[in-house]
Design an enzyme around this catalytic site. Sequence first.
Site, PDB file in Angstrom:
ATOM      1  N   LYS A  22      93.861  54.201  82.157  1.00 13.58           N
ATOM      2  CA  LYS A  22      94.318  52.890  81.652  1.00 13.58           C
ATOM      3  C   LYS A  22      93.253  51.829  81.895  1.00 13.58           C
ATOM      4  O   LYS A  22      92.921  51.058  80.992  1.00 13.58           O
ATOM      5  CB  LYS A  22      95.604  52.482  82.372  1.00 13.58           C
ATOM      6  CG  LYS A  22      95.978  51.019  82.247  1.00 13.58           C
ATOM      7  CD  LYS A  22      97.291  50.673  82.917  1.00 13.58           C
ATOM      8  CE  LYS A  22      97.154  50.322  84.357  1.00 13.58           C
ATOM      9  NZ  LYS A  22      96.708  48.946  84.657  1.00 13.58           N
ATOM     10  N   ASN A  23      92.682  51.832  83.104  1.00  8.96           N
ATOM     11  CA  ASN A  23      91.783  50.734  83.481  1.00  8.96           C
ATOM     12  C   ASN A  23      90.371  50.904  82.945  1.00  8.96           C
ATOM     13  O   ASN A  23      89.526  50.034  83.147  1.00  8.96           O
ATOM     14  CB  ASN A  23      91.787  50.549  85.003  1.00  8.96           C
ATOM     15  CG  ASN A  23      93.124  50.002  85.479  1.00  8.96           C
ATOM     16  OD1 ASN A  23      93.968  49.601  84.668  1.00  8.96           O
ATOM     17  ND2 ASN A  23      93.356  50.034  86.773  1.00  8.96           N
ATOM     18  N   CYS A 116     100.928  37.492  90.098  1.00  7.22           N
ATOM     19  CA  CYS A 116     101.914  38.557  89.875  1.00  7.22           C
ATOM     20  C   CYS A 116     102.371  39.014  91.260  1.00  7.22           C
ATOM     21  O   CYS A 116     102.018  38.443  92.287  1.00  7.22           O
ATOM     22  CB  CYS A 116     101.283  39.688  89.093  1.00  7.22           C
ATOM     23  SG  CYS A 116      99.922  40.420  89.981  1.00  7.22           S
ATOM     24  N   ARG A 121      95.615  36.492  92.183  1.00  5.74           N
ATOM     25  CA  ARG A 121      94.742  37.055  91.141  1.00  5.74           C
ATOM     26  C   ARG A 121      94.023  35.966  90.345  1.00  5.74           C
ATOM     27  O   ARG A 121      94.217  35.759  89.152  1.00  5.74           O
ATOM     28  CB  ARG A 121      95.551  37.988  90.244  1.00  5.74           C
ATOM     29  CG  ARG A 121      96.187  39.099  91.071  1.00  5.74           C
ATOM     30  CD  ARG A 121      96.808  40.180  90.276  1.00  5.74           C
ATOM     31  NE  ARG A 121      95.784  41.044  89.705  1.00  5.74           N
ATOM     32  CZ  ARG A 121      96.090  42.097  88.944  1.00  5.74           C
ATOM     33  NH1 ARG A 121      97.328  42.362  88.647  1.00  5.74           N
ATOM     34  NH2 ARG A 121      95.139  42.860  88.443  1.00  5.74           N
ATOM     35  N   ILE A 123      90.900  33.789  88.593  1.00  5.23           N
ATOM     36  CA  ILE A 123      89.889  34.190  87.589  1.00  5.23           C
ATOM     37  C   ILE A 123      88.634  33.312  87.695  1.00  5.23           C
ATOM     38  O   ILE A 123      87.817  33.269  86.776  1.00  5.23           O
ATOM     39  CB  ILE A 123      90.460  34.109  86.163  1.00  5.23           C
ATOM     40  CG1 ILE A 123      90.909  32.681  85.827  1.00  5.23           C
ATOM     41  CG2 ILE A 123      91.589  35.108  85.963  1.00  5.23           C
ATOM     42  CD1 ILE A 123      91.187  32.471  84.347  1.00  5.23           C
ATOM     43  N   ASP A 305      94.806  50.718  94.603  1.00  2.00           N
ATOM     44  CA  ASP A 305      95.807  51.229  93.657  1.00  2.00           C
ATOM     45  C   ASP A 305      96.459  52.515  94.132  1.00  2.00           C
ATOM     46  O   ASP A 305      97.395  52.994  93.483  1.00  2.00           O
ATOM     47  CB  ASP A 305      95.173  51.471  92.281  1.00  2.00           C
ATOM     48  CG  ASP A 305      94.817  50.165  91.602  1.00  2.00           C
ATOM     49  OD1 ASP A 305      94.119  50.201  90.582  1.00  2.00           O
ATOM     50  OD2 ASP A 305      95.225  49.099  92.114  1.00  2.00           O
ATOM     51  N   ARG A 397     104.012  50.731  82.662  1.00  3.09           N
ATOM     52  CA  ARG A 397     102.737  50.073  82.338  1.00  3.09           C
ATOM     53  C   ARG A 397     101.560  51.011  82.586  1.00  3.09           C
ATOM     54  O   ARG A 397     100.507  50.872  81.973  1.00  3.09           O
ATOM     55  CB  ARG A 397     102.572  48.809  83.188  1.00  3.09           C
ATOM     56  CG  ARG A 397     103.473  47.645  82.802  1.00  3.09           C
ATOM     57  CD  ARG A 397     103.120  46.418  83.594  1.00  3.09           C
ATOM     58  NE  ARG A 397     101.682  46.245  83.593  1.00  3.09           N
ATOM     59  CZ  ARG A 397     100.994  45.866  84.672  1.00  3.09           C
ATOM     60  NH1 ARG A 397     101.610  45.616  85.806  1.00  3.09           N
ATOM     61  NH2 ARG A 397      99.675  45.731  84.616  1.00  3.09           N
TER      62      ARG A 397
HETATM   63  C1  EPZ Z   1      91.430  45.653  88.416  1.00  3.12           C
HETATM   64  O1  EPZ Z   1      92.125  44.410  88.484  1.00  3.12           O
HETATM   65  C2  EPZ Z   1      92.485  46.698  88.083  1.00  3.12           C
HETATM   66  N1  EPZ Z   1      93.111  46.384  86.805  1.00  3.12           N
HETATM   67  C3  EPZ Z   1      93.559  46.708  89.191  1.00  3.12           C
HETATM   68  O2  EPZ Z   1      94.481  47.750  88.869  1.00  3.12           O
HETATM   69  C4  EPZ Z   1      92.883  47.026  90.516  1.00  3.12           C
HETATM   70  O3  EPZ Z   1      93.844  46.974  91.551  1.00  3.12           O
HETATM   71  C5  EPZ Z   1      91.775  45.990  90.787  1.00  3.12           C
HETATM   72  O4  EPZ Z   1      90.842  45.986  89.676  1.00  3.12           O
HETATM   73  C6  EPZ Z   1      91.014  46.285  92.066  1.00  3.12           C
HETATM   74  O5  EPZ Z   1      90.449  47.546  92.005  1.00  3.12           O
HETATM   75  C7  EPZ Z   1      92.458  46.695  85.653  1.00  3.12           C
HETATM   76  O6  EPZ Z   1      91.352  47.208  85.670  1.00  3.12           O
HETATM   77  C8  EPZ Z   1      93.174  46.396  84.368  1.00  3.12           C
HETATM   78  P1  EPZ Z   1      89.670  42.265  90.787  1.00  3.12           P
HETATM   79  P2  EPZ Z   1      91.282  43.020  88.563  1.00  3.12           P
HETATM   80  O7  EPZ Z   1      89.168  41.213  89.880  1.00  3.12           O
HETATM   81  O8  EPZ Z   1      90.072  43.120  87.718  1.00  3.12           O
HETATM   82  C9  EPZ Z   1      90.150  38.429  93.538  1.00  3.12           C
HETATM   83  C10 EPZ Z   1      96.586  48.731  88.514  1.00  3.12           C
HETATM   84  O9  EPZ Z   1      97.499  48.976  89.313  1.00  3.12           O
HETATM   85  N2  EPZ Z   1      89.517  37.714  92.420  1.00  3.12           N
HETATM   86  O10 EPZ Z   1      88.723  43.297  91.307  1.00  3.12           O
HETATM   87  O11 EPZ Z   1      92.226  41.911  88.325  1.00  3.12           O
HETATM   88  C11 EPZ Z   1      91.575  38.812  93.182  1.00  3.12           C
HETATM   89  O12 EPZ Z   1      92.444  37.736  93.491  1.00  3.12           O
HETATM   90  C12 EPZ Z   1      95.859  47.399  88.607  1.00  3.12           C
HETATM   91  O13 EPZ Z   1      96.170  49.502  87.610  1.00  3.12           O
HETATM   92  C13 EPZ Z   1      89.144  36.384  92.601  1.00  3.12           C
HETATM   93  O14 EPZ Z   1      89.345  35.810  93.667  1.00  3.12           O
HETATM   94  O15 EPZ Z   1      90.872  43.044  90.100  1.00  3.12           O
HETATM   95  C14 EPZ Z   1      91.849  40.016  94.045  1.00  3.12           C
HETATM   96  O16 EPZ Z   1      92.268  39.595  95.324  1.00  3.12           O
HETATM   97  C15 EPZ Z   1      96.446  46.479  89.666  1.00  3.12           C
HETATM   98  N3  EPZ Z   1      88.583  35.719  91.554  1.00  3.12           N
HETATM   99  C16 EPZ Z   1      90.467  40.680  94.160  1.00  3.12           C
HETATM  100  O17 EPZ Z   1      89.515  39.696  93.742  1.00  3.12           O
HETATM  101  C17 EPZ Z   1      88.358  36.316  90.347  1.00  3.12           C
HETATM  102  O18 EPZ Z   1      87.826  35.660  89.419  1.00  3.12           O
HETATM  103  C18 EPZ Z   1      90.317  41.922  93.308  1.00  3.12           C
HETATM  104  O19 EPZ Z   1      90.455  41.528  91.974  1.00  3.12           O
HETATM  105  C19 EPZ Z   1      88.741  37.666  90.182  1.00  3.12           C
HETATM  106  C20 EPZ Z   1      89.315  38.350  91.239  1.00  3.12           C
END
Ligand code: EPZ
Length: 422
Positions: A22-23, A116, A121, A123, A305, A397
């Site tokens: 998925k990811n 969520c 989370r 950006i 995950d 999902r």
């Molecule tokens: C991806 O989410 C995955 N989703 C998540 O899988 C996975 O848990 C996560 O990476 C970590 O491995 C997809 O790929 C669709 P991050 P993402 O940006 O990209 C902080 C599942 O169950 N952060 O690496 O959203 C954020 O708050 C899902 O399949 C910032 O602070 O994860 C978090 O604490 C859940 N600022 C941490 O980084 C930002 O601009 C990790 O987030 C972006 C992120």
Amino acid sequence: MDKLVIEGGKPLSGSIVIQGAKNAALPILAACMLAEGTSTIEHVPRLLDIDVMLNILRELGCRAEHVGDTVVLDTETAHTSHVPESLMGQMRSSIFLMGPLLARFGETQVYQPGGCAIGERKIDLHLEGLQALGAEIEEIGNRIICRADKLHGADIHLAFPSVGATENIMMAAVLAEGRTTISNAAREPEIQDLQKFLNAMGAKIMGAGTDTITIEGVQSLTPCTYTVIPDRIVAGTIMVAAAATRGQVTLLNTNPAHLSSLIHVLRRAGVQILVDGDIIKVGCPGRPRAVERVVTAPYPAFPTDLQSQVMVLLALADGVSILKETIFEGRLKHVDELSRMGADIRVDLNSAFIRGVPRLYGATVEATDLRAGAALVIAGLAAQGKTIVEQIHHIDRGYDCIETMLSRLGARISRYSPVPKN
Ligand code: EPZ
């Protein structure tokens, strides 16, 4: 709302082919927007998140068909880069449409995806990266407007190796003028798959899988046919379920190298793991052992995950384990539900102190997010008696018909869909 009804206590056995990731599929589908024409993406699982992504792409004017596990996506007819708020709200990861839409149209409008169950989370890293490439970003309420007449290469350092931010910046940089480097980049296999896909379209990217990715901007990209990697988290979920039910399961179409941190933890717990090419055999004839300390961290460390799933195994282990969640600040909500099934777990800040118990007992529990839901299913499979898991749309999902997947391994599990009241 659908529910899963599980009669626990039966060891899983048999073999299963693992679905596409998925990811990896989600960013690859978004990246198709970078080229005009028709791309064919193979091994795309049938999931709610994939449906949402395809609906957003259709809303932008693309033609998309998902037949079997193949997506045929024609982006020729795309006519807008404004993602509707209603669709943004259905899936947070639609935020990584920003990069490709900005690169193709020079302007895009999305909405703050919001937090969520697992955390805030943010950006900010996505927006800072796009700004470094020359984008002007305006936030009006929860609306984000991004403009760039021409994106240019930049040296970008990520304060945290965010998966989504790394992907967004990669996709925005492929058509930018000049070279972009991303340091402290995320190293996940899904990032490597995205690089491979973009390069198949004619991009010039190197370094995915390491902490420094280099992108040489090119003039244009062309559509292509591509097969997505296997889903390491679905594979890991099945591996833990096999161990927690003291079963014997063979997983086909896996990439064991993507699961080395999980394999290490399972072996420390006394689970027998045999690896042969893309086949993983999992067996756990006796009670698992406790594992002193498991800490989630960015790849290649133990994946967040799989945290909730492994917690179920440790809740049944002989001894005390500590499981620490360092990625998401709200990703221990499944502890309360597991405690209702007889688990002995105490949470202190982002650490769970787990004292293994000989057995869990069936109960009615609620999925709070995708992977917590998967964990509750594993707990139900291992528990004595009947478990009902509610709010299973979270599970849909990320798992393609989880009850069918598990029934084929001998599980006594069925989906209950209440008749809608007329
Ligand atoms: C991806 O989410 C995955 N989703 C998540 O899988 C996975 O848990 C996560 O990476 C970590 O491995 C997809 O790929 C669709 P991050 P993402 O940006 O990209 C902080 C599942 O169950 N952060 O690496 O959203 C954020 O708050 C899902 O399949 C910032 O602070 O994860 C978090 O604490 C859940 N600022 C941490 O980084 C930002 O601009 C990790 O987030 C972006 C992120």
